[in-house]
Design a protein around this motif. Structure first.
Motif, PDB file in Angstrom:
ATOM      1  N   VAL A   1       0.749  -1.253  -0.140  1.00 36.58           N
ATOM      2  CA  VAL A   1      -0.163   0.202   0.093  1.00 36.58           C
ATOM      3  C   VAL A   1       1.017   1.386   0.155  1.00 36.58           C
ATOM      4  CG1 VAL A   1      -1.751   1.281   1.534  1.00 36.58           C
ATOM      5  CG2 VAL A   1      -1.982  -1.099   1.060  1.00 36.58           C
ATOM      6  N   LEU A   2       1.989   1.259   0.859  1.00 30.82           N
ATOM      7  CA  LEU A   2       2.978   2.496   0.882  1.00 30.82           C
ATOM      8  C   LEU A   2       3.305   2.645  -0.502  1.00 30.82           C
ATOM      9  CD1 LEU A   2       4.377   1.836   4.459  1.00 30.82           C
ATOM     10  CD2 LEU A   2       2.715   3.543   3.874  1.00 30.82           C
ATOM     11  N   ASP A   3       4.132   1.657  -0.862  1.00 34.11           N
ATOM     12  CA  ASP A   3       4.815   1.719  -2.368  1.00 34.11           C
ATOM     13  C   ASP A   3       4.032   2.003  -3.454  1.00 34.11           C
ATOM     14  OD1 ASP A   3       7.138   0.868  -0.678  1.00 34.11           O
ATOM     15  OD2 ASP A   3       7.023  -1.272  -1.490  1.00 34.11           O
ATOM     16  N   GLY A   4       2.698   1.839  -3.336  1.00 32.22           N
ATOM     17  CA  GLY A   4       1.592   2.046  -4.112  1.00 32.22           C
ATOM     18  C   GLY A   4       1.540   3.565  -4.361  1.00 32.22           C
ATOM     19  N   ILE A   5       1.701   4.301  -3.438  1.00 31.70           N
ATOM     20  CA  ILE A   5       1.177   5.742  -3.330  1.00 31.70           C
ATOM     21  C   ILE A   5       2.586   6.481  -3.813  1.00 31.70           C
ATOM     22  CG2 ILE A   5       0.672   7.541  -1.929  1.00 31.70           C
ATOM     23  CD1 ILE A   5      -0.460   5.658   0.115  1.00 31.70           C
ATOM     24  N   THR A   6       2.791   7.003  -5.006  1.00 34.63           N
ATOM     25  CA  THR A   6       3.737   7.557  -5.655  1.00 34.63           C
ATOM     26  C   THR A   6       3.818   9.194  -5.957  1.00 34.63           C
ATOM     27  OG1 THR A   6       2.595   6.996  -8.060  1.00 34.63           O
ATOM     28  CG2 THR A   6       4.099   5.355  -6.895  1.00 34.63           C
TER      29      THR A   6
ATOM     30  N   THR B   1       7.984   3.486   5.467  1.00 29.58           N
ATOM     31  CA  THR B   1       7.847   4.561   4.296  1.00 29.58           C
ATOM     32  C   THR B   1       7.647   4.073   3.085  1.00 29.58           C
ATOM     33  OG1 THR B   1      10.044   4.961   4.171  1.00 29.58           O
ATOM     34  CG2 THR B   1       9.370   6.050   6.036  1.00 29.58           C
ATOM     35  N   ASN B   2       6.980   4.983   2.145  1.00 29.05           N
ATOM     36  CA  ASN B   2       7.354   4.885   0.965  1.00 29.05           C
ATOM     37  C   ASN B   2       8.803   5.479   0.551  1.00 29.05           C
ATOM     38  OD1 ASN B   2       6.709   7.473   0.633  1.00 29.05           O
ATOM     39  ND2 ASN B   2       4.836   7.116  -0.705  1.00 29.05           N
ATOM     40  N   LEU B   3       9.137   5.465  -0.876  1.00 30.30           N
ATOM     41  CA  LEU B   3      10.165   5.969  -1.259  1.00 30.30           C
ATOM     42  C   LEU B   3      10.218   7.641  -1.078  1.00 30.30           C
ATOM     43  CD1 LEU B   3      13.118   5.674  -2.646  1.00 30.30           C
ATOM     44  CD2 LEU B   3      11.903   5.946  -4.904  1.00 30.30           C
ATOM     45  N   LEU B   4       9.068   8.140  -1.425  1.00 23.93           N
ATOM     46  CA  LEU B   4       9.137   9.585  -1.204  1.00 23.93           C
ATOM     47  C   LEU B   4       9.114  10.193   0.106  1.00 23.93           C
ATOM     48  CD1 LEU B   4       6.532  11.091  -3.857  1.00 23.93           C
ATOM     49  CD2 LEU B   4       8.770  11.910  -3.285  1.00 23.93           C
ATOM     50  N   ALA B   5       8.412   9.496   1.194  1.00 23.33           N
ATOM     51  CA  ALA B   5       8.685   9.864   2.689  1.00 23.33           C
ATOM     52  C   ALA B   5       9.961   9.563   2.968  1.00 23.33           C
ATOM     53  CB  ALA B   5       7.429   8.841   3.445  1.00 23.33           C
ATOM     54  N   ARG B   6      10.913   8.490   2.647  1.00 25.27           N
ATOM     55  CA  ARG B   6      12.237   8.326   2.999  1.00 25.27           C
ATOM     56  C   ARG B   6      13.110   9.775   2.472  1.00 25.27           C
ATOM     57  NH1 ARG B   6      16.302   8.413   4.237  1.00 25.27           N
ATOM     58  NH2 ARG B   6      18.065   6.970   4.793  1.00 25.27           N
TER      59      ARG B   6
ATOM     60  N   THR C   1      12.207   0.940  -2.235  1.00 27.18           N
ATOM     61  CA  THR C   1      12.275   1.673  -1.042  1.00 27.18           C
ATOM     62  C   THR C   1      12.984   1.200  -0.009  1.00 27.18           C
ATOM     63  OG1 THR C   1      10.182   0.119  -0.588  1.00 27.18           O
ATOM     64  CG2 THR C   1       9.600   2.078  -1.689  1.00 27.18           C
ATOM     65  N   LYS C   2      12.964   1.944   1.229  1.00 26.03           N
ATOM     66  CA  LYS C   2      13.629   1.604   2.328  1.00 26.03           C
ATOM     67  C   LYS C   2      12.731   1.533   3.444  1.00 26.03           C
ATOM     68  CE  LYS C   2      18.292   3.463   0.852  1.00 26.03           C
ATOM     69  NZ  LYS C   2      19.338   4.093   1.537  1.00 26.03           N
ATOM     70  N   ASP C   3      13.411   0.307   4.361  1.00 26.99           N
ATOM     71  CA  ASP C   3      12.521   0.697   5.747  1.00 26.99           C
ATOM     72  C   ASP C   3      12.933   1.549   6.812  1.00 26.99           C
ATOM     73  OD1 ASP C   3      15.103  -0.151   6.753  1.00 26.99           O
ATOM     74  OD2 ASP C   3      14.107  -2.451   6.673  1.00 26.99           O
ATOM     75  N   ALA C   4      12.336   1.727   7.734  1.00 30.50           N
ATOM     76  CA  ALA C   4      12.660   2.687   8.802  1.00 30.50           C
ATOM     77  C   ALA C   4      14.144   2.680   9.358  1.00 30.50           C
ATOM     78  CB  ALA C   4      11.803   2.641   9.946  1.00 30.50           C
ATOM     79  N   ALA C   5      14.902   1.548   8.866  1.00 32.44           N
ATOM     80  CA  ALA C   5      16.341   1.582   9.399  1.00 32.44           C
ATOM     81  C   ALA C   5      17.172   2.168   8.540  1.00 32.44           C
ATOM     82  CB  ALA C   5      16.538   0.179   9.881  1.00 32.44           C
ATOM     83  N   GLY C   6      16.623   2.236   7.048  1.00 31.64           N
ATOM     84  CA  GLY C   6      17.234   3.032   5.867  1.00 31.64           C
ATOM     85  C   GLY C   6      17.628   1.566   4.978  1.00 31.64           C
ATOM     86  N   THR C   7      17.412   0.423   5.367  1.00 32.85           N
ATOM     87  CA  THR C   7      17.868  -0.856   4.430  1.00 32.85           C
ATOM     88  C   THR C   7      16.939  -0.754   3.349  1.00 32.85           C
ATOM     89  OG1 THR C   7      18.196  -1.919   6.348  1.00 32.85           O
ATOM     90  CG2 THR C   7      18.047  -3.069   4.595  1.00 32.85           C
ATOM     91  N   THR C   8      17.874  -0.872   2.115  1.00 30.85           N
ATOM     92  CA  THR C   8      16.774  -1.034   0.852  1.00 30.85           C
ATOM     93  C   THR C   8      16.050  -2.376   0.623  1.00 30.85           C
ATOM     94  OG1 THR C   8      18.275   0.332  -0.145  1.00 30.85           O
ATOM     95  CG2 THR C   8      16.864  -0.607  -1.627  1.00 30.85           C
TER      96      THR C   8
END
Length: 295
Positions: A116-121, A137-142, A287-294
């Motif tokens: 769902v997050l990744d689908g919001i571009t 997060t999605n990529l833009l939030a990161r 995208t990356k998770d909250a720890a910054g891992t792709t």
């Protein structure tokens, strides 16, 4: 739980905010207190002055929903303040059970939620908890919260960034308003989840390190933070005025998904596309998770 100090301070600060004319009472010539007198609140709520005095001293355990409702009406509480009053009463009950919550660390979104997050571009989308940790997060939030992720310590935390990082004063053009909202969100969560050690640790850290946080925390303001507009100044995209929508996750009690979006066709939307291009160049297409891992 002994939360008498919180109850006392909340009720006294709410009482001090109300002028007699707001509730149809004469102002009088010799008022020694800011706002209403205890006797006036008691009369408006339909309880004795002795009982209201006990409540204001923090003895709220056992107060009935009817009394709490009457008190909320007398003090002109808004929806968030009324909910907070009920939370304080619930926490004071000897049989109160702490709400179910997710841990701040070692939590990852289930696959469907991340999809769902990744689908919001077109805008930043992220999941946070009540203490304002960025959990997914999605990529833009990161990219949008790059400075928050750049701070030491995990998980990245919006409240810690607001009060402990000088970059926040540039990221939030109206920093004072953002600081007030941040504290009100934390105060609301502290009432809802008073046994949350991670939350109290964060509040203690901010109170120790930020005089402005201590001042705002003492105001005892609370709020529900669901929708509206905010203005930011991103170090790459520049100034952005964005609409936001916050939604509670039914499958994950205590977590909220928030989406920011620019007005279609506006300069803000063009700047958001610039941010999206920068995000791909900075982090890649994953995208990356909250720890910054792709991922």
């Amino acid at each position: 739980m002994d939360n008498r100090a919180e109850v006392r301070d909340f009720l006294t600060t709410r009482r001090a905010k109300i002028t007699p004319d707001q509730v149809g009472l004469p102002a009088g010539m010799k008022r020694r207190v800011a706002g209403l007198r205890r006797s006036e609140v008691a009369a408006l709520a339909g309880v004795s002055i002795e009982y209201y005095t006990r409540l204001e001293r923090g003895a709220i355990s056992g107060a009935s929903p009817e009394v709490l409702d009457a008190l909320a009406r007398a003090l002109l509480l808004d929806d968030a303040e009324r909910a907070y009053l009920f939370d304080l009463a619930h926490a004071a009950s000897p049989v109160a059970r702490p709400p179910k919550r997710r841990p701040s660390t070692n939590w990852t979104p289930h696959r469907g939620l991340q999809w769902v997050l990744d689908g919001i571009t077109a805008g930043p989308a992220f999941v946070r908890n009540g203490r304002m940790d960025l959990l997914a997060t999605n990529l833009l939030a990161r990219a949008f919260y790059a400075d928050v992720f750049d701070m030491p310590g995990q998980p990245p935390n919006i409240a810690r960034f607001t009060f402990l990082d000088e970059r926040a004063h540039r990221f939030y053009p109206d920093w004072d308003a953002f600081a007030e909202v941040t504290v009100a969100i934390l105060r609301t969560e502290a009432g809802r989840d008073p046994h949350n050690k991670d939350l109290h640790d964060l509040i203690g850290e901010l109170g120790t390190r930020s005089a402005e946080f201590r001042r705002l925390w003492g105001s005892h303001n609370v709020r529900h933070h669901g929708a509206g507009f905010k203005t930011f100044h991103h170090p790459v995209a520049g100034q952005l005025t964005l609409a936001y929508e916050g939604m509670n996750l039914e499958a994950e009690p205590g977590l909220t998904i928030t989406v920011y979006m620019a007005e279609p066709g506006s300069p803000d939307a063009e700047r958001m596309r610039l941010l999206a291009s920068w995000a791909v160049s900075e982090y890649g297409s994953g995208t990356k998770d909250a720890a910054g891992t792709t991922r």
